[in-house]
Design an enzyme around this catalytic site. Structure first.
Site, PDB file in Angstrom:
ATOM      1  N   HIS A 167       0.834  -1.195   0.000  1.00  0.00           N
ATOM      2  CA  HIS A 167       0.000   0.000   0.000  1.00  0.00           C
ATOM      3  C   HIS A 167       0.875   1.254   0.000  1.00  0.00           C
ATOM      4  CE1 HIS A 167      -4.230  -1.426   1.391  1.00  0.00           C
ATOM      5  NE2 HIS A 167      -3.703  -2.198   0.460  1.00  0.00           N
TER       6      HIS A 167
ATOM      7  N   ASN B 105      -3.767   5.205   5.556  1.00  0.00           N
ATOM      8  CA  ASN B 105      -3.947   4.018   4.724  1.00  0.00           C
ATOM      9  C   ASN B 105      -4.936   4.348   3.606  1.00  0.00           C
ATOM     10  OD1 ASN B 105      -4.590   1.497   3.634  1.00  0.00           O
ATOM     11  ND2 ASN B 105      -4.537   0.461   5.611  1.00  0.00           N
TER      12      ASN B 105
END
Length: 485
Positions: free
Chosen positions: A86, A118
């Site tokens: 990510h 995130n």
């Protein structure tokens, strides 16, 4: 709108650096935290944090990620709550004050911290300084409010920079390069040049020679020269390749593996390099759309050679060079001095000579306390120098003269000179010569010696490879053999 689509495509494809460049127009700098061992090297880690803080404070974009080695690793969640593969956005960078009340102010204990988000908007870091961590009791309520600390699973969380370097493998900094003279921040001078790697059967016209591994064709690549005009300066260099249109539509991100080398060359060079000189710096080679390098270099003239990794590959690129003062960056197109209609009348160079003065010894001391001036050493009678010169010579009987002077406020003091005959058969010769006065008939020796390398060739593109360049100060004789500036 098309630019935005391309940026989103690059982001979806996992190439965060390209997406950041598209969104901002800046230059991206990837940092490998593992290779740099930032987790264990406190000094390097502190320096990196200061650079990250500066980029963030000036509006740049930063992301952090954990490298996914295999397809199975992609989006794998670690025990600490972080997810592999990510691109975590860095949303804040702070030096957080620890303690409460006036004690915290006077104690002035601060912690380097980063806030990350995130992209999923959930699943957060659960280690020290996570949302419900006991560590937050060390920070006053007002400080927590200032930082915007919340106890929600919104994907945004704080980490110490030490933990960032421990758990993440990569950071990408996208700098917004300031070129406005009205700004209070550092203003960069930008040189922007477009170029291309092209194939041609004629080696003198071929411009796709591949990296240095391919020694027979390496110097056939495009070459660009620039100058560092301060005693030492930070230089930012970025090369961006133009993706193939088909791959850009399809979002495949198929880029050539590209990179570049930087060589320190003679102070008066204005024609293309044909042999190796001192390598000042080099980038990585990667199949990314852009490659960035930040380097500090001493005053002098440098040649950038951007290349594809393999020879024969073609493509267009944009070269951007940022320096503190204008660098006079330009492409080197000619291999040797051009022949003109005046060549038959005034003559054409018969020999090329590279003069490299290594240093001097035993120079006369100044009675008034003035220092022997050198870009490398001051106040010494044994200076080491760091400049080379290249001379395209028409009259071989006329020697090249190297003079050494002592800098004074009102008038420079002549310390001596040597005259170099430059025998083309005397290749790689190291000479230690006594300084002499300027008498044309019977020169007398003066205190001191000078050490020089003299390299000559009758082929104007065949100056041999030399060892690492040092610094010198040359005042050549005027006339036909004066350096071409």
């Amino acid at each position: 709108m098309s630019q935005l689509k391309e940026s989103r495509t690059a982001l979806d494809g996992g190439n965060t650096a390209d997406a950041l460049v598209d969104f901002t127009g800046g230059v991206s700098e990837p940092i490998d935290l593992t290779d740099g061992d930032f987790a264990n090297d406190e000094t390097k880690r502190n320096q990196l944090f200061e650079r990250v803080l500066k980029v963030h404070s000036r509006g740049g974009l930063i992301s952090a990620s954990i490298k996914a080695v295999t397809a199975a690793d992609m989006e794998a969640r670690l025990a600490c709550g972080l997810v592999k593969g990510h691109a975590y956005a860095v949303t804040d960078v702070r030096k957080v004050r620890l303690g409460h009340g006036l004690l915290a102010f006077f104690k002035s204990e601060k912690l380097d911290m980063i806030r990350l988000r995130n992209p999923w908007g959930e699943r957060e870091w659960n280690g020290p300084w996570s949302d419900t961590s006991e560590e937050w009791k060390k920070v006053s309520k007002s400080e927590r409010e200032k930082m915007g600390v919340t106890v929600q699973d919104d994907g945004e969380f704080w980490m110490t920079f030490e933990d960032v370097c421990q758990y993440f493998t990569d950071i990408i900094k996208c700098r917004l390069i300031n070129t406005s003279y009205l700004s209070i921040h550092k203003t960069w001078e930008e040189a922007r040049l477009r170029g291309a790697w092209t194939r041609h059967e004629d080696p003198m016209q071929n411009r796709s020679g591949g990296c240095i591994n391919h020694k027979d064709t390496f110097f056939q690549n495009p070459q660009y020269i620039f100058e560092v005009k301060k005693p030492e300066d930070e230089v930012l260099i970025c090369i961006q390749q133009r993706p193939k249109r088909s791959t850009r539509r399809e979002g495949k991100g198929e880029n050539l593996a590209i990179g570049f080398d930087i060589y320190k060359v003679e102070e008066n060079r204005q024609y293309r390099m044909h042999s190796l000189q001192h390598k000042a710096a080099s980038s990585i080679y990667i199949n990314s759309r852009s490659v960035f390098l930040r380097t500090e270099q001493p005053e002098g003239r440098y040649v950038i050679i951007p290349t594809t990794f393999e020879p024969g590959h073609t493509g267009e690129f944009l070269l951007r060079v940022f320096t503190d003062v204008p660098s006079n960056c330009r492409e080197l197109c000619l291999d040797e001095p051009p022949r003109t209609c005046w060549s038959s009348l005034c003559g054409y160079p018969q020999q090329v000579t590279q003069v490299h003065v290594l240093g001097a010894a035993g120079l006369k001391d100044s009675s008034t306390g003035e220092k022997v001036r050198s870009a490398v050493q001051r106040g010494t009678s044994t200076p080491e120098y760091n400049v080379k010169g290249i001379f395209y010579r028409k009259k071989l009987a006329q020697p090249i003269t190297v003079q050494i002077w002592n800098h004074r406020v009102l008038k420079d003091e002549f310390l001596g000179q040597v005259c170099l005959k430059t025998d083309p058969d005397d290749l790689q010769a190291l000479h230690t010569l006594h300084l002499q006065d300027r008498s044309s008939r019977h020169p007398s020796d003066l205190p001191g010696t000078v050490a020089v390398h003299v390299l000559s060739s009758a082929s104007l593109t065949a100056v041999p490879q030399e060892a690492q360049s040092l610094l010198w100060k040359s005042l050549p004789a005027t006339g036909e053999d004066a350096p071409i500036l």
